[in-house]
Scaffold this motif. Structure first.
Motif, mmCIF file in Angstrom:
data_model
loop_
_atom_site.group_PDB
_atom_site.id
_atom_site.type_symbol
_atom_site.label_atom_id
_atom_site.label_comp_id
_atom_site.label_asym_id
_atom_site.label_seq_id
_atom_site.Cartn_x
_atom_site.Cartn_y
_atom_site.Cartn_z
ATOM 1 N N GLY A 3 19.945 27.986 67.979
ATOM 2 C CA GLY A 3 19.157 28.995 67.282
ATOM 3 C C GLY A 3 18.280 29.766 68.246
ATOM 4 N N ASP A 4 17.975 30.992 67.895
ATOM 5 C CA ASP A 4 17.074 31.801 68.730
ATOM 6 C C ASP A 4 15.879 32.275 67.912
ATOM 7 N N GLY A 5 15.339 31.337 67.112
ATOM 8 C CA GLY A 5 14.205 31.692 66.261
ATOM 9 C C GLY A 5 12.984 32.120 67.038
ATOM 10 N N LEU A 6 12.743 31.534 68.197
ATOM 11 C CA LEU A 6 11.587 31.936 68.994
ATOM 12 C C LEU A 6 11.717 33.397 69.413
ATOM 13 N N ARG A 7 12.901 33.768 69.869
ATOM 14 C CA ARG A 7 13.130 35.159 70.290
ATOM 15 C C ARG A 7 13.037 36.107 69.102
ATOM 16 N N ALA A 45 21.842 35.776 73.521
ATOM 17 C CA ALA A 45 20.421 35.860 73.169
ATOM 18 C C ALA A 45 19.665 34.704 73.818
ATOM 19 N N ILE A 46 18.444 34.977 74.223
ATOM 20 C CA ILE A 46 17.640 33.974 74.922
ATOM 21 C C ILE A 46 17.019 33.005 73.917
ATOM 22 N N LEU A 70 16.362 31.060 82.265
ATOM 23 C CA LEU A 70 16.444 31.331 80.832
ATOM 24 C C LEU A 70 17.696 30.697 80.258
ATOM 25 N N LEU A 71 17.568 30.183 79.036
ATOM 26 C CA LEU A 71 18.677 29.541 78.332
ATOM 27 C C LEU A 71 19.188 30.463 77.242
ATOM 28 N N GLN A 72 20.502 30.691 77.223
ATOM 29 C CA GLN A 72 21.121 31.515 76.192
ATOM 30 C C GLN A 72 21.602 30.656 75.029
ATOM 31 N N ASN A 191 12.200 21.841 66.616
ATOM 32 C CA ASN A 191 13.484 22.512 66.389
ATOM 33 C C ASN A 191 13.480 23.962 66.860
ATOM 34 N N MET A 192 12.383 24.405 67.433
ATOM 35 C CA MET A 192 12.279 25.698 68.113
ATOM 36 C C MET A 192 12.652 26.888 67.229
ATOM 37 N N ASP A 193 12.148 26.840 65.982
ATOM 38 C CA ASP A 193 12.370 27.977 65.097
ATOM 39 C C ASP A 193 11.143 28.877 65.002
ATOM 40 N N GLY A 194 10.081 28.515 65.732
ATOM 41 C CA GLY A 194 8.870 29.320 65.738
ATOM 42 C C GLY A 194 7.794 28.829 64.806
#
Length: 206
Positions: A3-7, A45-46, A70-72, A191-194
């Protein structure tokens, strides 16, 4: 795909976050990324900042160089432009290669890897890629991933008892109302969703 919720929620900092966390870095000062890097969508996406370490081929405990990267979403670790192959300013040679993230356990290659000016691929998501130590990664449907949830940034993942990784999540949202949630770039966002949540769907405690 990760997931890229942070971005998507504009929470990834432009400057690497590890120095502020007190994580040992090399003497290099890695520049901030351009805001346009975080507009990339899809598989490239990062997801977040990570660290890539090179360790001595003679002594695996000796870190030689640390590079912010950076991780994609598709698992590639790339340069700070968000696309290019990672470049590490170390002499050509053989090194143990490790990757770390701010609230995950890191992992390292089981053997030194020959590195030079040519692009070298190391796929730590593959079960057949040997890693250093025991139980260094977790299998998610056959894809090897880092162990998540190391909220306290220590050497244990704990759910109960002293210095566990669950209690800081409740503390972060106020400590008394478990249905609260906070938004932000935080160690407690497992879970890094923001969002840091203790209960409900997509919570960080479970």
């Amino acid at each position: 795909m990760m997931g890229d919720g942070l971005r998507a929620n504009n929470l990834i900092p432009l400057a690497e976050p590890y120095t502020a966390l007190g994580v040992p870095m090399s003497s290099y000062a890695w520049p901030p990324i351009q805001a346009s890097v975080l507009t990339i969508t899809g598989g490239n996406a990062i997801v977040d900042w990570v660290l890539v370490d090179l360790h001595s081929s003679v002594d695996a405990t000796q870190r030689v160089m640390t590079k912010a990267a950076l991780l994609q979403r598709d698992g590639d670790v790339v340069e700070l432009d968000g696309i290019s192959a990672l470049r590490i300013p170390a002499p050509a040679g053989t090194y143990y290669v490790a990757i770390r993230h701010r609230n995950h356990f890191g992992c390292m290659s089981a053997a030194p890897v020959a590195l030079s000016g040519a692009v070298t691929n190391l796929d730590l998501t593959q079960p057949g890629t040997a890693t250093y130590g025991v139980n260094a990664r977790k299998s998610n449907s056959g894809v090897m991933t880092l162990w998540s949830g190391n909220v306290l940034r220590d050497t244990l993942l704990k759910y109960t008892g002293s210095n566990n990784d669950r209690d800081p999540i409740l503390s972060a949202i106020g400590g008394s109302v478990p249905t609260n949630a906070i938004t932000g770039y935080a160690l407690t966002d497992v879970n890094m969703d923001g969002s840091t949540k203790d209960t409900g769907a997509a919570n960080d405690r479970d």
